[in-house]
Design an enzyme around this catalytic site. Structure first.
Site, short mmCIF file in Angstrom:
data_model
loop_
_atom_site.label_atom_id
_atom_site.label_comp_id
_atom_site.label_asym_id
_atom_site.label_seq_id
_atom_site.Cartn_x
_atom_site.Cartn_y
_atom_site.Cartn_z
N CYS A 144 0.80 -1.27 0.03
CA CYS A 144 0.05 -0.12 -0.17
C CYS A 144 0.78 1.32 0.18
CB CYS A 144 -1.02 0.00 1.17
SG CYS A 144 -1.92 -1.37 1.32
N ARG B 242 2.15 1.38 -5.96
CA ARG B 242 2.25 0.59 -4.81
C ARG B 242 0.84 -0.23 -4.42
NH1 ARG B 242 6.69 1.68 -1.37
NH2 ARG B 242 5.55 0.82 0.47
N TRP C 199 -3.59 -2.06 -1.60
CA TRP C 199 -3.09 -3.26 -2.33
C TRP C 199 -3.66 -4.44 -1.20
CZ3 TRP C 199 -0.44 -7.91 -1.34
CH2 TRP C 199 -0.35 -8.78 -2.44
N ASN D 50 0.21 0.87 6.13
CA ASN D 50 0.93 0.07 5.06
C ASN D 50 1.55 -1.27 6.04
OD1 ASN D 50 2.24 -1.27 3.04
ND2 ASN D 50 4.05 0.02 3.15
N GLY D 51 1.19 -2.47 5.61
CA GLY D 51 1.84 -3.38 6.48
C GLY D 51 0.85 -4.50 6.78
N GLU E 59 13.83 -15.20 -16.03
CA GLU E 59 13.35 -13.70 -15.73
C GLU E 59 12.49 -13.51 -16.94
OE1 GLU E 59 13.11 -9.84 -14.67
OE2 GLU E 59 13.31 -11.59 -13.47
N LYS F 172 8.36 -12.35 -16.34
CA LYS F 172 7.80 -10.86 -17.11
C LYS F 172 6.47 -11.30 -17.82
CE LYS F 172 10.58 -8.00 -15.26
NZ LYS F 172 10.50 -8.90 -14.04
N GLU G 81 3.70 -11.90 -15.43
CA GLU G 81 3.38 -10.86 -14.51
C GLU G 81 2.39 -10.02 -15.36
OE1 GLU G 81 6.84 -9.33 -11.61
OE2 GLU G 81 7.35 -9.31 -13.64
N HIS H 272 13.25 -34.50 -19.87
CA HIS H 272 12.97 -34.92 -18.57
C HIS H 272 11.51 -34.38 -18.23
CE1 HIS H 272 16.73 -36.77 -17.59
NE2 HIS H 272 17.45 -35.87 -18.38
N LYS I 285 4.35 -3.37 -6.47
CA LYS I 285 5.75 -3.10 -6.61
C LYS I 285 6.78 -3.44 -5.50
CE LYS I 285 9.35 -1.57 -8.99
NZ LYS I 285 9.63 -2.33 -10.25
#
Length: 644
Positions: A2, A27, A77, A102-103, A516, A520, A523, A539, A639
């Site tokens: 947040c 955020r 968030w 926030n938390g 990576e 991306k 995401e 495999h 983020k």
């Protein structure tokens, strides 16, 4: 997670809060809200689901009646409770106290049971509402205690009145100090109350919070970017701090309740550093900022032929001489940068390097030997699991030689303050949730660390150091050349228009780059993507291959090229659609089933993975555009992960 913004000013605070929320929207973007103390000292609040523009529209509909000189705001968030107006912050208790948070309050369920028994009513599903009730309860108890204080004679009355006045002025601070003692977890809090309509109180534990210093006004925010239009001067609160903020006055109390001073630091970021400019999305802007970000991260850290060990701190050389192995801890994209570095450390200087996900590392009993360099990597420097892992290791340091180093993009973050050594990347603000330039500059930092450790330990010849430096000096140009393939990548992105799955392949350092690239893609385009070492095809993953699953491969011109070519033919023989990003010298021909992008040439062991990552970023970006997703603020993601 947040985002918080707030302030106390002589002017109307609403436009400042709204602009701060816009700058913090990366955020959190499930919902948002603002609470003010109006000219009558009463709390006004507006909240809205969705983007900040929805809140702005609500404010405009109030025809200028929603205004005040002191206020707090929040962009959420969701953790506890679905995105809804009732769950949006700020939360208010009995029209007396308003809170943004926030938390995460880990013991909120226990506190909620207690508060229900005390008669408090809950209007949301969030953990934050227990914070508002706890502060309200503390305020009420303090007020009652002051009212019951005995007055014994007339001489005492004037002193008692003066004492009572001081109590009124500090009651909100004391209430917050009492309330936070009940909370387990992490929090950054902004609190206003009708008891003291000139005061904003903040508290910080585990989640970042800064105070912006103005002229006759003060502000708070989760990070400096929110306040750049109004100030360049900031105080970074420490763990356990509580602060009393007024227009012309500021008091900060540490975790022990002692009034202390914190250094004011000037930010060198400009307000337009977080503007889009000519770009459609922040992610696109940040992808194209990478050549300059590399230049900025190298500046002052290398000469024409050498890397400066002092870039890691004045005592770094003495520390590095004692190191026998490296332990890297990180999350997400930062974890992938550590995986690339593992290959470099073991291949180039022959030093053991372990890499682990912070959220796993902190919950087991790791065995760590003396003379291990403990490296944490984080874009924000506030990643909760990484910070917790560092704090866990610091508990061992009294018995072992375990120096700590953080690689981070944010000065004055929690990780930088907790670590013995710090290397700041100079990526600049990164707003897009999907990390791009932060990852690239982390790799540059790790290349410099590799070189410095090799020098200090006598494991790297001067000739090899010069080769590495020359390669790093070429890197901005290599990245720029890779970006020049955007038009070709835009065409290839159309392959994914009707696809729901993708496979990424790489070998050696290109395997974590494939990881990576897959991250991306999932995401920001919501396509399920997996990365595998190309040698693992037989495999299991080969069973997935058909004409419906694109396969993205990275083909540098290295010792594993011929083996990779064999793997690609195995995919082609089963009808898979191959997309290959190659070195010009790799000579993989475009043919039916193969789309080849000659991404780069003349790259070395260090510059190759950094350069090949660039087209994968562009691919994920353009696939997301085709899919019509929210590129900068993908669903369910934030983020900075400041809670578990």
């Amino acid at each position: 997670m947040c985002g918080i913004v707030g302030g106390v000013a002589e002017r109307n605070i609403v436009p400042i809060l709204l602009e701060g929320l816009r700058r913090l929207e990366y955020r959190g973007y499930d919902s948002s809200g603002i609470a003010l103390l109006d000219s009558d000292g009463q709390i006004q609040r507006l909240r809205s689901i969705g983007k900040i523009k929805s809140l702005d529209e609500k404010i405009q509909n109030h025809s200028g009646t929603f205004s005040g000189h002191i206020g707090i705001a929040h962009t959420r968030w969701a953790t506890h409770g679905i995105p809804s107006e009732n769950n949006a912050h700020p939360h208010i208790c009995n029209n007396r106290v308003a809170v943004v948070h926030n938390g995460i309050i880990e013991n909120y369920a226990e506190l909620k049971i207690q508060q229900l028994a005390q008669g408090y009513r809950f209007t949301s599903e969030t953990d934050t509402e227990v914070v508002a009730h706890a502060i309200h309860k503390a305020l009420s108890e303090l007020q009652d205690a002051e009212a019951e204080r005995p007055i014994t004679d007339n001489a005492y009355i004037s002193n008692e009145r003066r004492s009572s006045s001081r109590d009124d002025q500090n009651r909100l601070v004391r209430a917050v100090q009492l309330a936070v003692k009940q909370f387990k977890g992490a929090y950054a809090l902004g609190v206003v109350a009708i008891d003291d309509p000139e005061t904003l109180v903040v508290a910080r534990k585990g989640s970042p919070l800064v105070i912006g210093i103005g002229i006759g006004e003060h502000f708070i925010a989760s990070d400096v970017s929110a306040l750049l239009p109004v100030t360049q001067n900031f105080i970074f609160l420490e763990e356990g701090d509580v602060a009393k903020i007024q227009r012309n006055h500021l008091e900060i109390y540490n975790h022990a309740g002692e009034c202390i001073e914190r250094e004011i630091k000037q930010s060198n970021l400009s307000a337009n550093a977080v503007e889009l400019g000519e770009h459609r999305h922040f992610m696109h802007k940040e992808i194209f900022e990478q050549p300059q970000a590399v230049i900025d991260t190298l500046e002052g850290r290398i000469t024409q032929e050498h890397v400066l060990i002092s870039a890691f701190g004045f005592q770094a050389e003495d520390v590095f001489k004692t190191i026998q192995q490296v332990q890297i801890i990180a999350c997400g994209t930062s974890y992938h940068s550590g995986l690339v570095a593992k290959y470099w450390f073991e291949d180039i200087i022959g030093m053991s390097c372990q890499v682990e996900v912070a959220s796993e590392y902190r919950y087991r009993n790791p065995v760590i030997i003396d003379n291990t360099l403990f490296v944490t990597i984080s874009q924000s420097g506030e990643t909760a699991d990484t910070l917790a892992a560092l704090q866990q290791i610091k508990g061992l340091k009294q018995h072992q030689n375990i120096p700590t180093l953080t690689i981070c993009n944010v000065a004055e973050s929690s990780l930088t303050r907790e670590s013995d050594l710090t290397f700041l990347t100079h990526a600049g603000p990164e707003i897009g949730v999907a990390s791009t330039k932060a990852f690239t500059t982390q790799l540059v930092a790790l290349a410099l660390l590799l070189t410095c450790l090799g020098k200090a330990k006598g494991l790297l010849s001067e000739k090899r150091e010069i080769t590495i430096v020359k390669g790093l000096q070429k890197l901005p140009g290599l990245v720029k050349n890779a970006l020049a393939h955007e038009d070709q990548i835009m065409e290839i992105a159309k392959t994914f228009a009707d696809k729901d799955n993708a496979l990424f392949l790489g070998r050696g350092t290109m395997y974590p780059i494939a990881m990576e690239g897959a991250l991306k893609l999932k995401e920001i385009s919501y396509i399920h993507a997996e990365a595998y070492p190309a040698g693992e095809l037989k495999h299991g993953p080969l069973a997935l291959i058909d004409e419906h699953i694109p396969v993205v491969a990275i083909a540098p011109h290295d010792d594993l090229l011929e083996k990779l070519k064999s793997n690609l033919q195995e995919v082609n023989a089963r009808g898979g659609q191959m997309i290959v990003f190659e070195d010009e010298k790799s000579n993989i021909s475009s043919e039916p089933g193969f789309k080849v992008v000659k991404t780069t040439t003349n790259v070395g062991r260090i510059t190759a993975p950094i350069t090949f990552n660039i087209p994968l970023q562009l691919l994920s970006y353009h696939v997301a555009l085709i899919k019509g997703t929210d590129v900068d603020q993908p669903r369910n993601l934030a983020k900075s992960v400041t809670v578990e």
